[in-house]
Design a protein around this motif. Structure first.
Motif, PDB file in Angstrom:
ATOM      1  N   PHE A  37      38.081  -9.387  20.532  1.00  0.00           N
ATOM      2  CA  PHE A  37      39.118  -8.250  19.740  1.00  0.00           C
ATOM      3  C   PHE A  37      38.404  -7.299  18.998  1.00  0.00           C
ATOM      4  O   PHE A  37      38.713  -6.140  18.557  1.00  0.00           O
ATOM      5  CB  PHE A  37      40.115  -9.144  18.905  1.00  0.00           C
ATOM      6  CG  PHE A  37      39.458  -9.702  17.752  1.00  0.00           C
ATOM      7  CD1 PHE A  37      39.627  -9.142  16.425  1.00  0.00           C
ATOM      8  CD2 PHE A  37      38.655 -11.086  17.671  1.00  0.00           C
ATOM      9  CE1 PHE A  37      39.111  -9.654  15.537  1.00  0.00           C
ATOM     10  CE2 PHE A  37      38.273 -11.533  16.686  1.00  0.00           C
ATOM     11  CZ  PHE A  37      38.230 -10.575  15.236  1.00  0.00           C
ATOM     12  N   TRP A  39      35.489  -5.923  19.796  1.00  0.00           N
ATOM     13  CA  TRP A  39      35.101  -4.849  20.696  1.00  0.00           C
ATOM     14  C   TRP A  39      36.286  -3.845  21.210  1.00  0.00           C
ATOM     15  O   TRP A  39      35.957  -2.706  21.142  1.00  0.00           O
ATOM     16  CB  TRP A  39      34.364  -5.371  21.807  1.00  0.00           C
ATOM     17  CG  TRP A  39      33.933  -4.380  22.836  1.00  0.00           C
ATOM     18  CD1 TRP A  39      34.633  -4.113  24.094  1.00  0.00           C
ATOM     19  CD2 TRP A  39      32.933  -3.461  22.726  1.00  0.00           C
ATOM     20  NE1 TRP A  39      34.087  -3.012  24.710  1.00  0.00           N
ATOM     21  CE2 TRP A  39      32.759  -2.598  23.902  1.00  0.00           C
ATOM     22  CE3 TRP A  39      32.170  -3.259  21.881  1.00  0.00           C
ATOM     23  CZ2 TRP A  39      32.197  -1.323  24.072  1.00  0.00           C
ATOM     24  CZ3 TRP A  39      30.963  -2.072  22.243  1.00  0.00           C
ATOM     25  CH2 TRP A  39      31.072  -1.375  23.349  1.00  0.00           C
ATOM     26  N   GLN A  40      37.371  -4.572  21.313  1.00  0.00           N
ATOM     27  CA  GLN A  40      38.629  -3.853  21.612  1.00  0.00           C
ATOM     28  C   GLN A  40      39.115  -2.887  20.630  1.00  0.00           C
ATOM     29  O   GLN A  40      39.669  -1.742  20.701  1.00  0.00           O
ATOM     30  CB  GLN A  40      39.604  -4.608  22.075  1.00  0.00           C
ATOM     31  CG  GLN A  40      40.829  -3.938  22.808  1.00  0.00           C
ATOM     32  CD  GLN A  40      41.803  -4.951  23.240  1.00  0.00           C
ATOM     33  OE1 GLN A  40      41.702  -6.143  23.211  1.00  0.00           O
ATOM     34  NE2 GLN A  40      42.857  -4.598  23.904  1.00  0.00           N
ATOM     35  N   TRP A  41      38.905  -3.419  19.055  1.00  0.00           N
ATOM     36  CA  TRP A  41      39.610  -2.752  18.105  1.00  0.00           C
ATOM     37  C   TRP A  41      38.373  -2.189  17.076  1.00  0.00           C
ATOM     38  O   TRP A  41      38.569  -1.959  16.184  1.00  0.00           O
ATOM     39  CB  TRP A  41      40.527  -3.426  17.349  1.00  0.00           C
ATOM     40  CG  TRP A  41      41.632  -3.950  18.194  1.00  0.00           C
ATOM     41  CD1 TRP A  41      41.838  -4.860  18.879  1.00  0.00           C
ATOM     42  CD2 TRP A  41      42.892  -3.014  18.147  1.00  0.00           C
ATOM     43  NE1 TRP A  41      43.107  -5.045  19.339  1.00  0.00           N
ATOM     44  CE2 TRP A  41      43.673  -3.909  19.076  1.00  0.00           C
ATOM     45  CE3 TRP A  41      43.262  -1.951  18.023  1.00  0.00           C
ATOM     46  CZ2 TRP A  41      45.145  -3.342  19.524  1.00  0.00           C
ATOM     47  CZ3 TRP A  41      44.316  -1.392  18.385  1.00  0.00           C
ATOM     48  CH2 TRP A  41      45.301  -2.220  19.283  1.00  0.00           C
ATOM     49  N   THR A 315      42.656  -2.666  31.301  1.00  0.00           N
ATOM     50  CA  THR A 315      43.391  -3.200  30.468  1.00  0.00           C
ATOM     51  C   THR A 315      42.752  -4.517  29.578  1.00  0.00           C
ATOM     52  O   THR A 315      43.096  -4.596  28.427  1.00  0.00           O
ATOM     53  CB  THR A 315      44.600  -3.772  31.049  1.00  0.00           C
ATOM     54  OG1 THR A 315      45.289  -2.843  31.863  1.00  0.00           O
ATOM     55  CG2 THR A 315      45.944  -4.442  30.153  1.00  0.00           C
ATOM     56  N   HIS A 316      42.093  -5.363  30.082  1.00  0.00           N
ATOM     57  CA  HIS A 316      41.607  -6.535  29.570  1.00  0.00           C
ATOM     58  C   HIS A 316      39.971  -6.235  29.285  1.00  0.00           C
ATOM     59  O   HIS A 316      39.534  -6.990  28.457  1.00  0.00           O
ATOM     60  CB  HIS A 316      41.608  -7.621  30.546  1.00  0.00           C
ATOM     61  CG  HIS A 316      43.049  -7.885  31.196  1.00  0.00           C
ATOM     62  ND1 HIS A 316      43.882  -8.210  30.296  1.00  0.00           N
ATOM     63  CD2 HIS A 316      43.492  -7.628  31.983  1.00  0.00           C
ATOM     64  CE1 HIS A 316      45.111  -8.201  30.531  1.00  0.00           C
ATOM     65  NE2 HIS A 316      44.923  -8.060  31.870  1.00  0.00           N
ATOM     66  N   GLN A 317      39.198  -5.342  29.645  1.00  0.00           N
ATOM     67  CA  GLN A 317      37.821  -5.336  29.283  1.00  0.00           C
ATOM     68  C   GLN A 317      36.902  -6.586  29.752  1.00  0.00           C
ATOM     69  O   GLN A 317      36.191  -6.883  28.857  1.00  0.00           O
ATOM     70  CB  GLN A 317      37.637  -4.801  28.054  1.00  0.00           C
ATOM     71  CG  GLN A 317      37.962  -3.243  27.547  1.00  0.00           C
ATOM     72  CD  GLN A 317      39.361  -3.044  27.266  1.00  0.00           C
ATOM     73  OE1 GLN A 317      39.979  -4.169  26.728  1.00  0.00           O
ATOM     74  NE2 GLN A 317      40.028  -2.235  27.707  1.00  0.00           N
ATOM     75  N   ALA A 325      32.624 -10.020  29.491  1.00  0.00           N
ATOM     76  CA  ALA A 325      32.881  -8.456  28.793  1.00  0.00           C
ATOM     77  C   ALA A 325      32.470  -7.502  29.951  1.00  0.00           C
ATOM     78  O   ALA A 325      31.234  -7.393  30.115  1.00  0.00           O
ATOM     79  CB  ALA A 325      32.568  -8.436  27.462  1.00  0.00           C
ATOM     80  N   GLU A 327      33.104  -3.056  31.421  1.00  0.00           N
ATOM     81  CA  GLU A 327      33.740  -1.694  31.315  1.00  0.00           C
ATOM     82  C   GLU A 327      33.722  -1.336  32.596  1.00  0.00           C
ATOM     83  O   GLU A 327      33.182  -1.576  33.626  1.00  0.00           O
ATOM     84  CB  GLU A 327      33.022  -0.941  30.333  1.00  0.00           C
ATOM     85  CG  GLU A 327      32.636  -1.567  28.855  1.00  0.00           C
ATOM     86  CD  GLU A 327      31.767  -0.569  28.104  1.00  0.00           C
ATOM     87  OE1 GLU A 327      31.298   0.288  28.389  1.00  0.00           O
ATOM     88  OE2 GLU A 327      31.017  -1.342  26.994  1.00  0.00           O
TER      89      GLU A 327
END
Length: 339
Positions: A37, A39-41, A315-317, A325, A327
């Motif tokens: 989370f 990395w996502q945010w 969507t999920h990376q 993880a 990209e």
């Protein structure tokens, strides 16, 4: 201030964000479930930390973190013969304008660059139908963006040239938008800052509301101070990393870090593998059909349909099988001998 001081303080925060981003990426790759989370945010978390840091320095030193690092302060534009002390703070209007320009503008610019990058990838691989109004819109947007970006960068260059020639009071258009200009800290400013830092305001009779507000301010100030101290130390560490990873030191790095290759990690047991992977090797693990436009993930080596793995990674990376993880740039198109 000289143009070198002004440009150097601008580039200071630009070096901090990539370093933190790399740290979060390493954490997310080591444990996707716990740190994914972050990395996502990352952009949103960084903006909140940056907002706290810049608010702390604007309120206490009338300068951003990088400006204070180079012993500069902000004063309102105009012909101020007697400059206010740095501890006095900026007027409210200039304070909030400075905060928006320091935090919000870089955030929006970064989001716009990411949007353009993703639209270019989608346009390259023709994800959208060829005859759609949306595609016509973003084609026009992609065509116009380089000219908009060139105008933006040219605006900054012209402002810097005017500052060098003494035709402008500020080197950046962002300072003009905030209604401030940069000056060096004076001896009175440094003495006032040291006095403010050393002397704690102790009031004998305070209401509960005042005590709570003071405690919250002290807590936020402590967090901001720890962030600023860590960043000050990190600046020198980043300079060392830049030297360490420079091209002329690559041979030294290879000789110092020449270790045996570790075995590949095993994330799944045999039963979990057999449940996730189809028995037929030409089938896609996601759609369970014969692969169309076979594409491999370089992070794990598994092969999928391009459209399936593109939508999943976007969507999920992470890899659908191993959870690594990943990209969109890790997708590798596979070409069969027949094609």
């Amino acid at each position: 201030p000289s143009i070198f001081e002004a440009v150097a303080q601008d580039s200071l925060m630009a070096a901090v964000k990539p370093a933190l981003q790399h740290l979060v990426k390493v954490l997310a790759e080591s444990n996707p479930g716990r740190y994914g989370f972050l990395w996502q945010w990352f952009d949103e978390i960084y903006v909140l930390l940056d907002l706290l840091l810049q608010q702390h320095y604007l309120a206490r030193c009338s300068a951003s973190f990088s400006e204070n690092f180079y012993s500069l302060k902000r004063i309102p534009m105009g012909d101020c013969r007697q400059q206010p002390l740095a501890t006095a703070g900026l007027p409210k209007r200039q304070h909030w304008k400075s905060l928006l320009v320091l935090v919000l503008v870089p955030y929006l610019k970064g989001k716009l660059e990411k949007l353009v990058s993703s639209l270019r990838e989608e346009d390259e691989y023709s994800i959208h139908p060829p005859s759609s109004s949306w595609k016509r819109f973003y084609k026009a947007f992609l065509a116009a963006y380089p000219f908009v970006n060139m105008t933006w960068e040219g605006w900054f260059l012209i402002q810097q040239l005017c500052y060098i020639l003494g035709k402008a009071q500020h080197h950046s258009p962002m300072l003009r938008l905030a209604g401030v200009r940069l000056v060096r800290l004076t001896a009175e400013d440094i003495q006032a800052l040291e006095t403010k830092l050393a002397g704690g305001t102790s009031s004998q009779t305070c209401s509960i509301k005042t005590q709570v507000q003071s405690a919250v301010r002290k807590a936020l100030g402590g967090i901001a101070f720890s962030l600023s101290t860590g960043l000050s130390v990190s600046v020198f560490f980043l300079q060392f990393l830049g030297w360490w990873y420079s091209s002329e030191n690559q041979e030294t790095i290879k000789s110092l870090t020449a270790l045996s290759t570790p075995p590949p990690p095993v994330h799944l047991d045999h039963e979990a593998n057999s449940a996730l992977l189809p028995k037929l090797k030409t089938m896609c693990p996601l759609c369970r059909k014969i692969r169309v436009n076979a594409t491999a993930l370089s992070t794990s080596g598994f092969v999928f349909c391009y459209r399936c793995v593109y939508n999943y990674v976007k969507t999920h990376q992470r890899c659908p099988i191993t959870g690594y993880a990943t990209e969109l740039q890790h997708l590798v198109k596979l070409y069969s001998p027949e094609s």
